[in-house]
Design an enzyme around this catalytic site. Sequence first.
Site, PDB file in Angstrom:
ATOM      1  N   SER A   2      12.218   0.960   6.737  1.00  0.00           N
ATOM      2  CA  SER A   2      11.808  -0.310   6.155  1.00  0.00           C
ATOM      3  C   SER A   2      12.926  -1.314   6.319  1.00  0.00           C
ATOM      4  O   SER A   2      14.101  -0.956   6.242  1.00  0.00           O
ATOM      5  CB  SER A   2      11.505  -0.101   4.669  1.00  0.00           C
ATOM      6  OG  SER A   2      11.432  -1.341   4.015  1.00  0.00           O
ATOM      7  N   ARG A   3      12.541  -2.561   6.503  1.00  0.00           N
ATOM      8  CA  ARG A   3      13.557  -3.610   6.627  1.00  0.00           C
ATOM      9  C   ARG A   3      14.096  -3.969   5.250  1.00  0.00           C
ATOM     10  O   ARG A   3      15.150  -4.550   5.127  1.00  0.00           O
ATOM     11  CB  ARG A   3      12.949  -4.839   7.296  1.00  0.00           C
ATOM     12  CG  ARG A   3      12.417  -4.536   8.684  1.00  0.00           C
ATOM     13  CD  ARG A   3      11.506  -5.632   9.168  1.00  0.00           C
ATOM     14  NE  ARG A   3      10.452  -5.919   8.190  1.00  0.00           N
ATOM     15  CZ  ARG A   3       9.597  -6.913   8.282  1.00  0.00           C
ATOM     16  NH1 ARG A   3       9.656  -7.728   9.313  1.00  0.00           N
ATOM     17  NH2 ARG A   3       8.677  -7.104   7.359  1.00  0.00           N
ATOM     18  N   ASP A  32     -10.474  -7.462   6.316  1.00  0.00           N
ATOM     19  CA  ASP A  32      -9.502  -6.438   5.879  1.00  0.00           C
ATOM     20  C   ASP A  32     -10.133  -5.562   4.787  1.00  0.00           C
ATOM     21  O   ASP A  32     -10.149  -4.337   4.928  1.00  0.00           O
ATOM     22  CB  ASP A  32      -8.187  -7.090   5.421  1.00  0.00           C
ATOM     23  CG  ASP A  32      -7.186  -6.055   4.960  1.00  0.00           C
ATOM     24  OD1 ASP A  32      -6.501  -5.466   5.803  1.00  0.00           O
ATOM     25  OD2 ASP A  32      -7.130  -5.787   3.735  1.00  0.00           O
ATOM     26  N   ILE A  45       0.825  -1.213   0.000  1.00  0.00           N
ATOM     27  CA  ILE A  45       0.000   0.000   0.000  1.00  0.00           C
ATOM     28  C   ILE A  45       0.864   1.270   0.000  1.00  0.00           C
ATOM     29  O   ILE A  45       0.479   2.290  -0.576  1.00  0.00           O
ATOM     30  CB  ILE A  45      -1.029   0.004   1.160  1.00  0.00           C
ATOM     31  CG1 ILE A  45      -2.131   1.016   0.890  1.00  0.00           C
ATOM     32  CG2 ILE A  45      -0.381   0.248   2.519  1.00  0.00           C
ATOM     33  CD1 ILE A  45      -2.917   0.799  -0.364  1.00  0.00           C
ATOM     34  N   LYS A  62      -5.522   1.827   7.823  1.00  0.00           N
ATOM     35  CA  LYS A  62      -6.622   1.077   8.414  1.00  0.00           C
ATOM     36  C   LYS A  62      -6.245  -0.399   8.510  1.00  0.00           C
ATOM     37  O   LYS A  62      -5.475  -0.869   7.677  1.00  0.00           O
ATOM     38  CB  LYS A  62      -7.922   1.258   7.636  1.00  0.00           C
ATOM     39  CG  LYS A  62      -7.816   1.069   6.129  1.00  0.00           C
ATOM     40  CD  LYS A  62      -7.739  -0.225   5.425  1.00  0.00           C
ATOM     41  CE  LYS A  62      -8.145  -1.542   5.847  1.00  0.00           C
ATOM     42  NZ  LYS A  62      -8.012  -2.549   4.733  1.00  0.00           N
TER      43      LYS A  62
HETATM   44  P1  NAP Z   1       2.324  -5.622   3.169  1.00  0.00           P
HETATM   45  O1  NAP Z   1       2.802  -5.162   1.836  1.00  0.00           O
HETATM   46  O2  NAP Z   1       2.234  -7.089   3.410  1.00  0.00           O
HETATM   47  O3  NAP Z   1       3.170  -5.032   4.353  1.00  0.00           O
HETATM   48  C1  NAP Z   1       3.543  -3.692   4.437  1.00  0.00           C
HETATM   49  C2  NAP Z   1       4.925  -3.565   5.033  1.00  0.00           C
HETATM   50  O4  NAP Z   1       4.853  -3.766   6.426  1.00  0.00           O
HETATM   51  C3  NAP Z   1       5.930  -4.627   4.565  1.00  0.00           C
HETATM   52  O5  NAP Z   1       6.481  -4.292   3.331  1.00  0.00           O
HETATM   53  C4  NAP Z   1       6.917  -4.587   5.680  1.00  0.00           C
HETATM   54  O6  NAP Z   1       7.738  -3.466   5.464  1.00  0.00           O
HETATM   55  C5  NAP Z   1       6.110  -4.242   6.905  1.00  0.00           C
HETATM   56  N1  NAP Z   1       5.891  -5.407   7.753  1.00  0.00           N
HETATM   57  C6  NAP Z   1       5.156  -6.504   7.491  1.00  0.00           C
HETATM   58  N2  NAP Z   1       5.171  -7.336   8.548  1.00  0.00           N
HETATM   59  C7  NAP Z   1       5.924  -6.737   9.480  1.00  0.00           C
HETATM   60  C8  NAP Z   1       6.319  -7.097  10.781  1.00  0.00           C
HETATM   61  N3  NAP Z   1       5.909  -8.234  11.351  1.00  0.00           N
HETATM   62  N4  NAP Z   1       7.107  -6.240  11.467  1.00  0.00           N
HETATM   63  C9  NAP Z   1       7.492  -5.076  10.920  1.00  0.00           C
HETATM   64  N5  NAP Z   1       7.152  -4.700   9.681  1.00  0.00           N
HETATM   65  C10 NAP Z   1       6.371  -5.508   8.979  1.00  0.00           C
HETATM   66  O7  NAP Z   1       0.883  -5.012   3.495  1.00  0.00           O
HETATM   67  P2  NAP Z   1       0.028  -3.912   2.748  1.00  0.00           P
HETATM   68  O8  NAP Z   1      -0.860  -4.563   1.756  1.00  0.00           O
HETATM   69  O9  NAP Z   1       0.866  -2.779   2.312  1.00  0.00           O
HETATM   70  O10 NAP Z   1      -0.941  -3.494   3.957  1.00  0.00           O
HETATM   71  C11 NAP Z   1      -0.504  -2.705   5.031  1.00  0.00           C
HETATM   72  C12 NAP Z   1      -1.718  -2.045   5.646  1.00  0.00           C
HETATM   73  O11 NAP Z   1      -2.360  -1.266   4.644  1.00  0.00           O
HETATM   74  C13 NAP Z   1      -2.764  -3.043   6.150  1.00  0.00           C
HETATM   75  O12 NAP Z   1      -3.301  -2.622   7.373  1.00  0.00           O
HETATM   76  C14 NAP Z   1      -3.833  -3.027   5.074  1.00  0.00           C
HETATM   77  O13 NAP Z   1      -5.134  -3.287   5.600  1.00  0.00           O
HETATM   78  C15 NAP Z   1      -3.730  -1.605   4.575  1.00  0.00           C
HETATM   79  N6  NAP Z   1      -4.187  -1.451   3.189  1.00  0.00           N
HETATM   80  C16 NAP Z   1      -3.762  -2.303   2.212  1.00  0.00           C
HETATM   81  C17 NAP Z   1      -4.269  -2.189   0.931  1.00  0.00           C
HETATM   82  C18 NAP Z   1      -3.831  -3.107  -0.198  1.00  0.00           C
HETATM   83  O14 NAP Z   1      -4.357  -3.005  -1.310  1.00  0.00           O
HETATM   84  N7  NAP Z   1      -2.876  -4.008   0.007  1.00  0.00           N
HETATM   85  C19 NAP Z   1      -5.197  -1.194   0.617  1.00  0.00           C
HETATM   86  C20 NAP Z   1      -5.563  -0.281   1.639  1.00  0.00           C
HETATM   87  C21 NAP Z   1      -5.055  -0.437   2.906  1.00  0.00           C
HETATM   88  P3  NAP Z   1       9.296  -3.493   5.330  1.00  0.00           P
HETATM   89  O15 NAP Z   1       9.654  -4.781   4.620  1.00  0.00           O
HETATM   90  O16 NAP Z   1       9.445  -2.292   4.515  1.00  0.00           O
HETATM   91  O17 NAP Z   1       9.856  -3.386   6.689  1.00  0.00           O
END
Ligand code: NAP
Length: 307
Positions: free
Chosen positions: A33-34, A165, A11, A87
């Site tokens: 970011s990691r 979600d 996101i 969110k």
């Molecule tokens: P994601 O790509 O799986 O994770 C986002 C980032 O969070 C990862 O790249 C990682 O960052 C970090 N991360 C993940 N697990 C972690 C952990 N255990 N400890 C520390 N850092 C961690 O997820 P996403 O889809 O972007 O979603 C993130 C949030 O945005 C969620 O709450 C989701 O509901 C919301 N969201 C998502 C979307 C969508 O389309 N995907 C749309 C609207 C809102 P680093 O590797 O950079 O450290």
Amino acid sequence: MKIAVVGIGKIAQDQHLPAIAASPDWDLAATVSRSGKVDGVEAFTDLSVMLEDRPDIRTVSLCLPPVPRFAYAMQAIRAGRHVMLEKPPGATLAECHALTEAAREAGTALYATWHSRQADMVAAARAWLADKSLRRLTVTWKEDVRRWHPGQAWIWEPGGLGVFDPGINALSIVTEILPDAIHVTDARLEVPENCQTPIAADIRFHHAGGAEVTATFDWRQEGPQTWEIEAVTDQGRLTLSDGGAVMQVDGVAAGEAAALGGEYPRLYEQMARLVERGGLDMDLRPLVLVADAFTLGRRVTTAAFVD
Ligand code: NAP
């Protein structure tokens, strides 16, 4: 104003970084970011180091999944930073209450963002419903989890919310557009045998005005995707489709789109105003509905999910 983005995942890359780049209010000054980076922007792997080294960055935007987010948010608030939360604002309501309390004590701005509320026609739908008497409201939110969450294991773990979600996005719109309160009375949750969170859910709500309010969420929909809310009132039928981007009344296009294009540009504009005036915007109603659906939900085990 300088801002740091924490968690450079799906996101952040799809929405946050482009919205910040296009914003007249924000300047991306660092990432935490990691694994990810943004060309030309100072990159940290540890939030505490960034908070220590860059006292000039007063705002952080947390784009992590819900479970790890609380510790990051608390650390940033205690370091006196304004915090913008993707969110859902926490994995639990207790986390959100603790963050609210901490931000109040620290005097920092705290924003629980609900991006779907910023969809083009949500404000118009709210205005249209304001003087109508609701008879029935039906939410149908059906999408393909493999398309929108490829390889994301956290959504199937405790606190990952599963189909809630995306479902919480629908509930964020419903709680925004309805003049009356709703609460969950009954839920049926389909949980894959190899997962901790549901892949589908049917929910019933009590509506203060006595209307029939239901929601169906399903993550197994291939082909065309459905993000629709239909509201039948004493004065016609409102349909919000495409996740709030399109509005019709009795089958005819209606309403005017909100100013400033795009959900995330609007979120960053609102965060800028919140930081300027100070304070909190922590509307937890969508998360209350989800928490109650988990509390009251009858679990039905369904076929294993294989990504
Ligand atoms: P994601 O790509 O799986 O994770 C986002 C980032 O969070 C990862 O790249 C990682 O960052 C970090 N991360 C993940 N697990 C972690 C952990 N255990 N400890 C520390 N850092 C961690 O997820 P996403 O889809 O972007 O979603 C993130 C949030 O945005 C969620 O709450 C989701 O509901 C919301 N969201 C998502 C979307 C969508 O389309 N995907 C749309 C609207 C809102 P680093 O590797 O950079 O450290």
